[in-house]
Structure formats: structure tokens, C-alpha cells
Design a protein around this motif. Sequence first.
Motif, PDB file in Angstrom:
ATOM      1  N   GLY A  47       0.828  -1.199   0.000  1.00  0.00           N
ATOM      2  CA  GLY A  47       0.000   0.000   0.000  1.00  0.00           C
ATOM      3  C   GLY A  47       0.859   1.244   0.000  1.00  0.00           C
ATOM      4  N   ALA A  48       0.243   2.334  -0.316  1.00  0.00           N
ATOM      5  CA  ALA A  48       0.941   3.620  -0.307  1.00  0.00           C
ATOM      6  C   ALA A  48       0.145   4.592   0.543  1.00  0.00           C
ATOM      7  N   ARG A  49       0.857   5.448   1.198  1.00  0.00           N
ATOM      8  CA  ARG A  49       0.241   6.523   1.969  1.00  0.00           C
ATOM      9  C   ARG A  49       0.791   7.828   1.441  1.00  0.00           C
ATOM     10  N   ILE A  50      -0.062   8.816   1.411  1.00  0.00           N
ATOM     11  CA  ILE A  50       0.357  10.128   0.920  1.00  0.00           C
ATOM     12  C   ILE A  50       0.057  11.158   1.987  1.00  0.00           C
ATOM     13  N   GLY A  51       1.030  12.002   2.261  1.00  0.00           N
ATOM     14  CA  GLY A  51       0.846  13.098   3.201  1.00  0.00           C
ATOM     15  C   GLY A  51       1.054  14.417   2.487  1.00  0.00           C
ATOM     16  N   HIS A  52       0.485  15.450   3.041  1.00  0.00           N
ATOM     17  CA  HIS A  52       0.637  16.782   2.461  1.00  0.00           C
ATOM     18  C   HIS A  52       1.064  17.735   3.572  1.00  0.00           C
TER      19      HIS A  52
END
Length: 129
Positions: A3-8
Motif C-alpha cells: 500500500g501507499a500513503r500520501i501526506g501533504h
Amino acid sequence: MMGARIGHGYDLHRLDSFSPEGEGRPFVLGGVHIDHPKGPVGHSDGDALLHALTDALLGAIGAPDIGQLFPDDDPAHDGKDSRVFLEEAVRQVAAQDLQIGNVDATVICEQPRLGPHKEAIREQLANLL
């Protein structure tokens, strides 16, 4: 399946003259000191790029943000090197058995010109991350 997680993350610091005329600190961006007559106004060293990346990593793992972990009203963080904040975010990512795959950042500033410093900033970020 991986899985991938994206933060901003986002950060902004006003630039000002150095003390005693103003409140600016030496200009640091991405952990690189840049010679400039003005610097960011902030409680720590004011490195907006490292602050934004710290928040992005913390957001990706659902952790408290940089302001919660390192409050700007805590005297212990006055003038603190923002690499400490990013290193803590990296530690928290690793503690969840996750890896940082890629980061991308946009820096918006009229001055100083960042072109001559891009490679040094990229190298500093690669080492920190």
C-alpha cells in the motif's frame, strides 16, 4: 500487496531583516544555509521546507502535526534546527514499518534565487530521509 500513503505539508514564513532591525533568523531552506540579507521569522530556525516535509510525513501516518509535537510556545524549540523535527517524523514513519518512497515539494519565494542551491538542498534531503 504493498500500500501507499500520501501526506501533504505546507508551511509559510515571512522574511524580515535580522535583529535588531527585524525578527528574521539566518536563511535556512532544506537544511542548507543560504546567504541572504533577510531571513524567516519563526520560533525554530524557520526552515519552511523541512517544516512542510515533516508535516507531510506525519500526515501520511496519521500522527499529530509539527505544531503539536514541537509547539512554538515551548522555549526548548526556540532557534532549534528543523532537521530535528524531520528526523523525528522519519523515525515515526520507520516505527510503523513504513518506508519513504518519494517526496516532491514546491517552494514559492521571490528571493533568494534557489537555482544555485537546489543540488545542495536535494543532497541534504536525501541524507535526512
